[in-house]
Design a protein around this motif. Structure first.
Motif, PDB file in Angstrom:
ATOM      1  N   SER A 241       0.870  -1.172   0.000  1.00  0.00           N
ATOM      2  CA  SER A 241       0.000   0.000   0.000  1.00  0.00           C
ATOM      3  C   SER A 241       0.908   1.223   0.000  1.00  0.00           C
ATOM      4  O   SER A 241       2.095   1.119   0.314  1.00  0.00           O
ATOM      5  N   ASP A 242       0.354   2.378  -0.363  1.00  0.00           N
ATOM      6  CA  ASP A 242       1.109   3.614  -0.197  1.00  0.00           C
ATOM      7  C   ASP A 242       1.351   3.841   1.292  1.00  0.00           C
ATOM      8  O   ASP A 242       0.420   3.749   2.102  1.00  0.00           O
ATOM      9  N   ILE A 243       2.596   4.137   1.657  1.00  0.00           N
ATOM     10  CA  ILE A 243       2.903   4.514   3.048  1.00  0.00           C
ATOM     11  C   ILE A 243       3.750   5.786   2.963  1.00  0.00           C
ATOM     12  O   ILE A 243       4.965   5.764   3.138  1.00  0.00           O
ATOM     13  N   LYS A 244       3.099   6.884   2.649  1.00  0.00           N
ATOM     14  CA  LYS A 244       3.822   8.132   2.441  1.00  0.00           C
ATOM     15  C   LYS A 244       4.445   8.651   3.736  1.00  0.00           C
ATOM     16  O   LYS A 244       5.354   9.479   3.699  1.00  0.00           O
ATOM     17  N   GLY A 245       3.995   8.133   4.871  1.00  0.00           N
ATOM     18  CA  GLY A 245       4.633   8.485   6.135  1.00  0.00           C
ATOM     19  C   GLY A 245       6.054   7.973   6.249  1.00  0.00           C
ATOM     20  O   GLY A 245       6.807   8.411   7.126  1.00  0.00           O
ATOM     21  N   PHE A 246       6.441   7.054   5.353  1.00  0.00           N
ATOM     22  CA  PHE A 246       7.812   6.543   5.330  1.00  0.00           C
ATOM     23  C   PHE A 246       8.754   7.490   4.580  1.00  0.00           C
ATOM     24  O   PHE A 246       9.956   7.307   4.626  1.00  0.00           O
ATOM     25  N   ASP A 247       8.200   8.464   3.844  1.00  0.00           N
ATOM     26  CA  ASP A 247       9.055   9.401   3.127  1.00  0.00           C
ATOM     27  C   ASP A 247       9.727  10.355   4.106  1.00  0.00           C
ATOM     28  O   ASP A 247       9.159  10.706   5.145  1.00  0.00           O
ATOM     29  N   SER A 248      10.912  10.803   3.757  1.00  0.00           N
ATOM     30  CA  SER A 248      11.696  11.628   4.677  1.00  0.00           C
ATOM     31  C   SER A 248      11.073  12.997   4.922  1.00  0.00           C
ATOM     32  O   SER A 248      11.308  13.612   5.968  1.00  0.00           O
ATOM     33  N   ASP A 249      10.272  13.479   3.964  1.00  0.00           N
ATOM     34  CA  ASP A 249       9.660  14.793   4.139  1.00  0.00           C
ATOM     35  C   ASP A 249       8.199  14.707   4.558  1.00  0.00           C
ATOM     36  O   ASP A 249       7.452  15.685   4.452  1.00  0.00           O
TER      37      ASP A 249
END
Length: 232
Positions: A153-161
């Motif tokens: 799934s998308d886990i955009k909370g894993f992106d550094s920003d």
């Protein structure tokens, strides 16, 4: 007299030549048809790796130009055949539909691990933790060795920003291009209710799924463009 009249009639009966039409336009000259221009398509030189598991094969594309340190580390394990025998051992089914991933790595001989690598944040690489991403697992930035995630799934909370994140995130270095159904099967495999520690309790696969071999392969026909590269 009769002879002169007949001669005059004979002359009148002869066809007269028609002078050329001096006002006639020259034949139209059409412009030359340009040769068709074939767009230059840059060859895809990114590495592809097939992970042959107990449940089937997952093929991943490696972003070795955007994330050279993390990609090089993964390929080092592949080329040394140290990934053979690694395990998919974790599924985050208990985290709900918005945070789906499976985790794999060295669950046996720690001597197979290469030294930890420097962290490559997504704000530097231009990649993102979308569904299908291949992302590096870690405890702290700079301590990653052999463990990696496949995101389902998308886990955009894993992106550094990501807002509210730790500012480091998890380094993306590739994505699934074939065998997503195998990754789903691993995600839905049986879970031990008691194994694991802390947040991992209730997430440990039982039995674990073995990566039998990990090898470089040619790009699959019709490999999707994918989602890990952020839009400009």
């Amino acid at each position: 007299m009769l002879t002169m009249l007949l001669s005059a009639l004979a002359l009148a009966a002869q066809p007269t030549s028609v002078p050329p039409q001096v006002t006639q336009l020259p034949p139209a000259t059409l412009p030359p048809v340009p040769a068709s221009v074939t767009p230059v398509v840059e060859a895809d030189t990114r590495p592809y790796v097939a992970l042959a598991t107990d449940l089937g094969t997952i093929t991943v594309r490696i972003e070795n130009k955007r994330a050279p340190i993390t990609a090089g580390n993964f390929l080092r394990y592949v080329d040394a055949k140290r990934m053979d025998g690694f395990k998919f051992y974790r599924s985050t089914k208990s985290w709900g539909p918005a945070n789906q991933l499976v985790q794999a790595g060295n669950r046996g001989d720690a001597r197979k691990n290469f030294p930890p690598i420097a962290h490559e944040p997504t704000k530097t690489s231009g990649l993102t933790n979308c569904k299908g991403a291949l992302s590096m697992a870690r405890l702290n930035p700079g301590d990653a060795t052999s463990d990696f995630f496949l995101l389902l799934s998308d886990i955009k909370g894993f992106d550094s920003d990501a807002p509210g994140g730790d500012g480091a995130g998890f380094a993306v270095f590739g994505e699934i291009v074939a065998g997503a159904d195998i990754a789903e099967a691993i995600f839905n495999a049986p879970i031990s209710p008691t194994a694991g520690e802390g947040v991992m309790v209730g997430q440990m696969l039982d039995p674990q799924v073995t990566i039998k071999t990990a090898r470089r392969v040619s790009a699959p026909v019709g490999a999707p463009q994918g989602c890990v590269v952020k839009a400009p």
